[in-house]
Design a protein around this motif. Sequence first.
Motif, PDB file in Angstrom:
ATOM      1  N   GLN A 197       0.840  -1.198   0.000  1.00  0.00           N
ATOM      2  CA  GLN A 197       0.000   0.000   0.000  1.00  0.00           C
ATOM      3  C   GLN A 197       0.877   1.252   0.000  1.00  0.00           C
ATOM      4  OE1 GLN A 197      -3.291   0.057  -0.165  1.00  0.00           O
ATOM      5  NE2 GLN A 197      -3.604   2.249   0.056  1.00  0.00           N
ATOM      6  N   VAL A 198       0.514   2.218  -0.819  1.00  0.00           N
ATOM      7  CA  VAL A 198       1.175   3.509  -0.845  1.00  0.00           C
ATOM      8  C   VAL A 198       0.161   4.564  -0.429  1.00  0.00           C
ATOM      9  CG1 VAL A 198       2.232   5.279  -2.299  1.00  0.00           C
ATOM     10  CG2 VAL A 198       2.847   2.884  -2.626  1.00  0.00           C
ATOM     11  N   HIS A 199       0.536   5.396   0.495  1.00  0.00           N
ATOM     12  CA  HIS A 199      -0.333   6.465   0.971  1.00  0.00           C
ATOM     13  C   HIS A 199       0.157   7.780   0.381  1.00  0.00           C
ATOM     14  CE1 HIS A 199      -3.242   8.427   3.443  1.00  0.00           C
ATOM     15  NE2 HIS A 199      -2.356   9.042   4.197  1.00  0.00           N
ATOM     16  N   LEU A 200      -0.747   8.482  -0.319  1.00  0.00           N
ATOM     17  CA  LEU A 200      -0.409   9.746  -0.959  1.00  0.00           C
ATOM     18  C   LEU A 200      -1.131  10.884  -0.256  1.00  0.00           C
ATOM     19  CD1 LEU A 200      -0.766   8.619  -4.689  1.00  0.00           C
ATOM     20  CD2 LEU A 200       1.344   8.812  -3.371  1.00  0.00           C
ATOM     21  N   VAL A 201      -0.393  11.896   0.119  1.00  0.00           N
ATOM     22  CA  VAL A 201      -0.977  13.048   0.799  1.00  0.00           C
ATOM     23  C   VAL A 201      -0.663  14.301   0.003  1.00  0.00           C
ATOM     24  CG1 VAL A 201      -1.034  14.432   2.896  1.00  0.00           C
ATOM     25  CG2 VAL A 201      -0.772  11.946   3.043  1.00  0.00           C
ATOM     26  N   GLU A 202      -1.720  14.944  -0.493  1.00  0.00           N
ATOM     27  CA  GLU A 202      -1.563  16.172  -1.258  1.00  0.00           C
ATOM     28  C   GLU A 202      -1.683  17.387  -0.345  1.00  0.00           C
ATOM     29  OE1 GLU A 202      -4.255  13.685  -4.258  1.00  0.00           O
ATOM     30  OE2 GLU A 202      -4.307  14.082  -2.099  1.00  0.00           O
ATOM     31  N   SER A 203      -1.057  18.449  -0.752  1.00  0.00           N
ATOM     32  CA  SER A 203      -1.186  19.722  -0.047  1.00  0.00           C
ATOM     33  C   SER A 203      -0.915  20.851  -1.030  1.00  0.00           C
ATOM     34  CB  SER A 203      -0.214  19.801   1.135  1.00  0.00           C
ATOM     35  OG  SER A 203       1.125  19.690   0.685  1.00  0.00           O
ATOM     36  N   GLY A 204      -1.281  22.058  -0.611  1.00  0.00           N
ATOM     37  CA  GLY A 204      -0.984  23.228  -1.435  1.00  0.00           C
ATOM     38  C   GLY A 204      -2.155  23.803  -2.174  1.00  0.00           C
ATOM     39  N   GLY A 205      -3.300  23.144  -2.116  1.00  0.00           N
ATOM     40  CA  GLY A 205      -4.466  23.702  -2.781  1.00  0.00           C
ATOM     41  C   GLY A 205      -4.981  24.927  -2.057  1.00  0.00           C
ATOM     42  N   GLY A 206      -5.925  25.595  -2.684  1.00  0.00           N
ATOM     43  CA  GLY A 206      -6.506  26.775  -2.059  1.00  0.00           C
ATOM     44  C   GLY A 206      -7.198  27.656  -3.059  1.00  0.00           C
ATOM     45  N   LEU A 207      -7.426  28.881  -2.640  1.00  0.00           N
ATOM     46  CA  LEU A 207      -8.113  29.874  -3.465  1.00  0.00           C
ATOM     47  C   LEU A 207      -7.097  30.856  -4.025  1.00  0.00           C
ATOM     48  CD1 LEU A 207     -10.725  31.296  -4.452  1.00  0.00           C
ATOM     49  CD2 LEU A 207     -10.738  32.513  -2.250  1.00  0.00           C
ATOM     50  N   VAL A 208      -7.181  31.098  -5.306  1.00  0.00           N
ATOM     51  CA  VAL A 208      -6.257  32.021  -5.954  1.00  0.00           C
ATOM     52  C   VAL A 208      -7.022  32.785  -7.028  1.00  0.00           C
ATOM     53  CG1 VAL A 208      -5.495  30.310  -7.663  1.00  0.00           C
ATOM     54  CG2 VAL A 208      -3.967  32.195  -7.047  1.00  0.00           C
ATOM     55  N   GLN A 209      -6.590  33.988  -7.279  1.00  0.00           N
ATOM     56  CA  GLN A 209      -7.216  34.769  -8.343  1.00  0.00           C
ATOM     57  C   GLN A 209      -6.706  34.315  -9.707  1.00  0.00           C
ATOM     58  OE1 GLN A 209      -6.470  38.920  -7.409  1.00  0.00           O
ATOM     59  NE2 GLN A 209      -8.464  39.095  -6.401  1.00  0.00           N
ATOM     60  N   ALA A 210      -7.519  34.552 -10.704  1.00  0.00           N
ATOM     61  CA  ALA A 210      -7.104  34.233 -12.072  1.00  0.00           C
ATOM     62  C   ALA A 210      -5.771  34.918 -12.372  1.00  0.00           C
ATOM     63  CB  ALA A 210      -8.168  34.672 -13.060  1.00  0.00           C
ATOM     64  N   GLY A 211      -4.883  34.162 -13.003  1.00  0.00           N
ATOM     65  CA  GLY A 211      -3.555  34.666 -13.294  1.00  0.00           C
ATOM     66  C   GLY A 211      -2.542  34.378 -12.219  1.00  0.00           C
ATOM     67  N   GLY A 212      -3.017  33.892 -11.087  1.00  0.00           N
ATOM     68  CA  GLY A 212      -2.130  33.599  -9.981  1.00  0.00           C
ATOM     69  C   GLY A 212      -1.485  32.234 -10.096  1.00  0.00           C
ATOM     70  N   SER A 213      -0.762  31.884  -9.046  1.00  0.00           N
ATOM     71  CA  SER A 213       0.000  30.632  -9.032  1.00  0.00           C
ATOM     72  C   SER A 213      -0.250  29.844  -7.753  1.00  0.00           C
ATOM     73  CB  SER A 213       1.505  30.925  -9.135  1.00  0.00           C
ATOM     74  OG  SER A 213       1.823  31.587 -10.341  1.00  0.00           O
ATOM     75  N   LEU A 214      -0.119  28.569  -7.870  1.00  0.00           N
ATOM     76  CA  LEU A 214      -0.157  27.661  -6.727  1.00  0.00           C
ATOM     77  C   LEU A 214       0.843  26.545  -6.962  1.00  0.00           C
ATOM     78  CD1 LEU A 214      -3.950  27.111  -5.895  1.00  0.00           C
ATOM     79  CD2 LEU A 214      -2.268  28.258  -4.448  1.00  0.00           C
ATOM     80  N   ARG A 215       1.352  26.000  -5.866  1.00  0.00           N
ATOM     81  CA  ARG A 215       2.245  24.850  -5.956  1.00  0.00           C
ATOM     82  C   ARG A 215       1.662  23.717  -5.134  1.00  0.00           C
ATOM     83  NH1 ARG A 215       8.028  23.611  -3.216  1.00  0.00           N
ATOM     84  NH2 ARG A 215       9.002  22.398  -4.885  1.00  0.00           N
TER      85      ARG A 215
END
Length: 121
Positions: free
Chosen positions: A1-19
């Motif tokens: 079993q492999v457990h994957l944990v995502e992070s870094g999502g959220g709210l951003v304005q158009a044209g913005g960036s997220l990682r």
Amino acid sequence: QVHLVESGGGLVQAGGSLRLSCAASGSITTITSINAMGWNRQAPGKERERVAVMNSDGTSVFADSVKGRFTISRDNAKNTVYLQMNSLKPEETAVYYCYAASDYGPNGGFWGQGTQVTVSS
């Protein structure tokens, strides 16, 4: 079993960036079985689509819609894959899922629980 944990999502304005980050954990056997890692997304009312994938040899593939704006990278020492998203568009609002391809996974891989990305106009 492999457990994957995502992070870094959220709210951003158009044209913005997220990682986004996705950290994989599990036994040595299952972790070393991972070859490709990548990201898919699913917007409300739409099918899940591939965004980007990085193969174990370092090559990567992107959806046409994100080419030139998104980059994918992988830190094998940390068993982590990253998705840098620039110039985000409102239509890219979706739940982003991390994926790890492995012969030990059901249907050939493992999925994370997803992280919400909302791009406001």
